[in-house]
Design a protein around this motif. Structure first.
Motif, mmCIF file in Angstrom:
data_model
loop_
_atom_site.group_PDB
_atom_site.id
_atom_site.type_symbol
_atom_site.label_atom_id
_atom_site.label_comp_id
_atom_site.label_asym_id
_atom_site.label_seq_id
_atom_site.Cartn_x
_atom_site.Cartn_y
_atom_site.Cartn_z
ATOM 1 N N PRO A 98 5.078 15.900 0.615
ATOM 2 C CA PRO A 98 3.942 15.791 -0.313
ATOM 3 C C PRO A 98 3.431 14.371 -0.504
ATOM 4 O O PRO A 98 2.264 14.177 -0.855
ATOM 5 C CB PRO A 98 4.507 16.347 -1.628
ATOM 6 N N LEU A 99 4.283 13.359 -0.274
ATOM 7 C CA LEU A 99 3.818 11.983 -0.457
ATOM 8 C C LEU A 99 3.124 11.432 0.781
ATOM 9 O O LEU A 99 2.347 10.477 0.683
ATOM 10 C CB LEU A 99 5.000 11.071 -0.824
ATOM 11 N N THR A 100 3.376 12.015 1.939
ATOM 12 C CA THR A 100 2.819 11.489 3.190
ATOM 13 C C THR A 100 1.300 11.424 3.176
ATOM 14 O O THR A 100 0.728 10.384 3.544
ATOM 15 C CB THR A 100 3.315 12.312 4.388
ATOM 16 N N PRO A 101 0.569 12.473 2.788
ATOM 17 C CA PRO A 101 -0.894 12.352 2.784
ATOM 18 C C PRO A 101 -1.410 11.310 1.801
ATOM 19 O O PRO A 101 -2.488 10.732 2.021
ATOM 20 C CB PRO A 101 -1.365 13.764 2.399
ATOM 21 N N VAL A 102 -0.655 11.048 0.723
ATOM 22 C CA VAL A 102 -1.064 9.994 -0.209
ATOM 23 C C VAL A 102 -0.976 8.639 0.488
ATOM 24 O O VAL A 102 -1.898 7.822 0.409
ATOM 25 C CB VAL A 102 -0.173 9.991 -1.472
ATOM 26 N N ALA A 160 11.918 7.514 2.075
ATOM 27 C CA ALA A 160 12.409 7.353 3.443
ATOM 28 C C ALA A 160 11.549 8.083 4.469
ATOM 29 O O ALA A 160 11.404 7.617 5.602
ATOM 30 C CB ALA A 160 13.850 7.861 3.532
ATOM 31 N N GLY A 161 10.968 9.223 4.075
ATOM 32 C CA GLY A 161 10.303 10.059 5.062
ATOM 33 C C GLY A 161 8.796 10.002 5.090
ATOM 34 O O GLY A 161 8.175 10.626 5.956
ATOM 35 N N SER A 162 8.185 9.262 4.164
ATOM 36 C CA SER A 162 6.717 9.266 4.075
ATOM 37 C C SER A 162 6.086 7.993 4.612
ATOM 38 O O SER A 162 4.881 7.789 4.446
ATOM 39 C CB SER A 162 6.284 9.475 2.616
ATOM 40 N N GLY A 163 6.880 7.130 5.234
ATOM 41 C CA GLY A 163 6.322 5.905 5.787
ATOM 42 C C GLY A 163 5.950 4.881 4.740
ATOM 43 O O GLY A 163 5.073 4.049 4.968
ATOM 44 N N VAL A 164 6.605 4.918 3.586
ATOM 45 C CA VAL A 164 6.277 3.982 2.516
ATOM 46 C C VAL A 164 6.589 2.550 2.924
ATOM 47 O O VAL A 164 5.768 1.642 2.754
ATOM 48 C CB VAL A 164 7.051 4.344 1.221
ATOM 49 N N MET A 165 7.778 2.325 3.486
ATOM 50 C CA MET A 165 8.212 0.968 3.780
ATOM 51 C C MET A 165 8.217 0.624 5.267
ATOM 52 O O MET A 165 8.237 -0.553 5.621
ATOM 53 C CB MET A 165 9.617 0.739 3.204
ATOM 54 N N THR A 187 0.829 -1.209 0.000
ATOM 55 C CA THR A 187 0.000 0.000 0.000
ATOM 56 C C THR A 187 0.859 1.254 0.000
ATOM 57 O O THR A 187 0.443 2.294 -0.517
ATOM 58 C CB THR A 187 -0.948 0.000 1.221
ATOM 59 N N GLY A 188 2.057 1.160 0.568
ATOM 60 C CA GLY A 188 2.991 2.280 0.458
ATOM 61 C C GLY A 188 3.451 2.478 -0.976
ATOM 62 O O GLY A 188 3.575 3.608 -1.459
ATOM 63 N N TYR A 189 3.661 1.364 -1.683
ATOM 64 C CA TYR A 189 4.064 1.454 -3.086
ATOM 65 C C TYR A 189 2.955 2.053 -3.956
ATOM 66 O O TYR A 189 3.249 2.685 -4.980
ATOM 67 C CB TYR A 189 4.426 0.068 -3.617
ATOM 68 N N LEU A 190 1.703 1.837 -3.582
ATOM 69 C CA LEU A 190 0.605 2.465 -4.328
ATOM 70 C C LEU A 190 0.790 3.975 -4.379
ATOM 71 O O LEU A 190 0.472 4.614 -5.382
ATOM 72 C CB LEU A 190 -0.738 2.137 -3.665
ATOM 73 N N ALA A 191 1.299 4.538 -3.301
ATOM 74 C CA ALA A 191 1.584 5.973 -3.281
ATOM 75 C C ALA A 191 2.909 6.275 -3.961
ATOM 76 O O ALA A 191 3.022 7.217 -4.761
ATOM 77 C CB ALA A 191 1.604 6.478 -1.837
ATOM 78 N N PHE A 192 3.921 5.455 -3.682
ATOM 79 C CA PHE A 192 5.274 5.750 -4.156
ATOM 80 C C PHE A 192 5.391 5.707 -5.677
ATOM 81 O O PHE A 192 6.212 6.407 -6.263
ATOM 82 C CB PHE A 192 6.259 4.758 -3.526
ATOM 83 N N PHE A 193 4.575 4.897 -6.345
ATOM 84 C CA PHE A 193 4.629 4.811 -7.802
ATOM 85 C C PHE A 193 4.284 6.143 -8.478
ATOM 86 O O PHE A 193 4.594 6.336 -9.651
ATOM 87 C CB PHE A 193 3.694 3.719 -8.308
#
Length: 264
Positions: free
Chosen positions: A200-204, A177-182, A57-63
């Motif tokens: 900017p990626l954190t809310p996603v 690293a900073g948005s809690g992706v992994m 689910t983190g990758y859904l944002a990271f992509f």
């Protein structure tokens, strides 16, 4: 804004992307690599969470970083330097059609990647149907808009097409690293957690995980179950961060985006 004109620009984008193997690998190959890595987390747990689903689910944002941000920075920088943007703008196309066609392609690539990853999470990785797909869709749409605007701005600051692959790297690693992706950010100092919440990626990430699991992933503590309406309320801060970044994105895009080469 004329849709057929935007589609014509989109077809040009697809043709140029196919010819540029480096850009094609960034948009398609990198997400495939990251998705393949999820098999390494299958069956693993951390803090009571399935690591494959948490990371997926983190990758859904990271992509977003690959399909939208890095892609558009490269596209607009290269087209500016070879005068394609200038020629397109001097024809019958409006500014919105020239830019919108490229955003349409980037958004379509991201949508396909997100749908494929959701199917992978729900089948091979033992996931579930999202608890609140509308919340997830809202987060994906807002994130696409934010990173498209940031790409406009950064392309104007990037000197040439060769540098485009480098100028995006700091934002890519900071987002990962900073948005809690992994991994959860709970173990970090409070000040770092507060700063990470403004990326900017954190809310996603927060809206996607809250919508997928039906749990409040906006708080630093163990996520609590939330209902359909409560999940929207839980993500109110996330949408406020989206609003700030949309404003900053529009401001920076207007200030730094360039239609002609930097040396002109």
């Amino acid at each position: 804004m004329n849709l057929p004109n935007m589609l014509a620009v989109a077809r040009l984008d697809l043709m140029l992307l196919w010819r540029n193997r480096t850009a094609l690998f960034t948009v398609v190959g990198m997400p495939v690599l990251f998705a393949g890595m999820l098999a390494l987390f299958k069956g693993e747990e951390a803090a009571g969470m399935d690591m494959a689903l948490y990371t997926g689910t983190g990758y859904l944002a990271f992509f977003l970083v690959f399909a939208v941000f890095m892609n558009l920075v490269s596209v607009f920088t290269a087209r500016r330097e070879d005068l394609t943007l200038k020629r397109l703008r001097g024809g019958m196309l409006s500014d919105a059609e020239v830019l919108g066609g490229s955003v349409l392609v980037a958004g379509a690539f991201y949508l396909v990647q997100a749908l494929v990853l959701l199917v992978l999470l729900g089948t091979a990785l033992g996931g579930r149907f999202p608890a609140n797909p509308l919340l997830m869709a809202a987060g994906l749409a807002a994130g696409t808009a934010v990173f498209a605007l940031l790409a406009f701005a950064l392309s104007g600051l990037t000197p040439n097409a060769d540098m485009a692959q480098l100028t995006v790297v700091p934002i890519m690693f900071l987002s990962m690293a900073g948005s809690g992706v992994m991994f959860p950010l709970d173990g970090l100092p409070e000040a770092v957690q507060q700063a990470a919440g403004t990326l900017p990626l954190t809310p996603v990430v927060e809206t996607i995980r809250t919508g997928y699991f039906g749990q409040d992933f906006t708080a630093a503590s163990t996520p609590a179950d939330v209902g359909f309406l409560d999940s929207w309320a839980a993500c109110a801060r996330s949408f406020a961060v989206f609003g700030v970044w949309l404003y900053l994105g529009i401001w920076s895009a207007r200030r730094w985006f360039r239609w002609e080469p930097r040396h002109a």
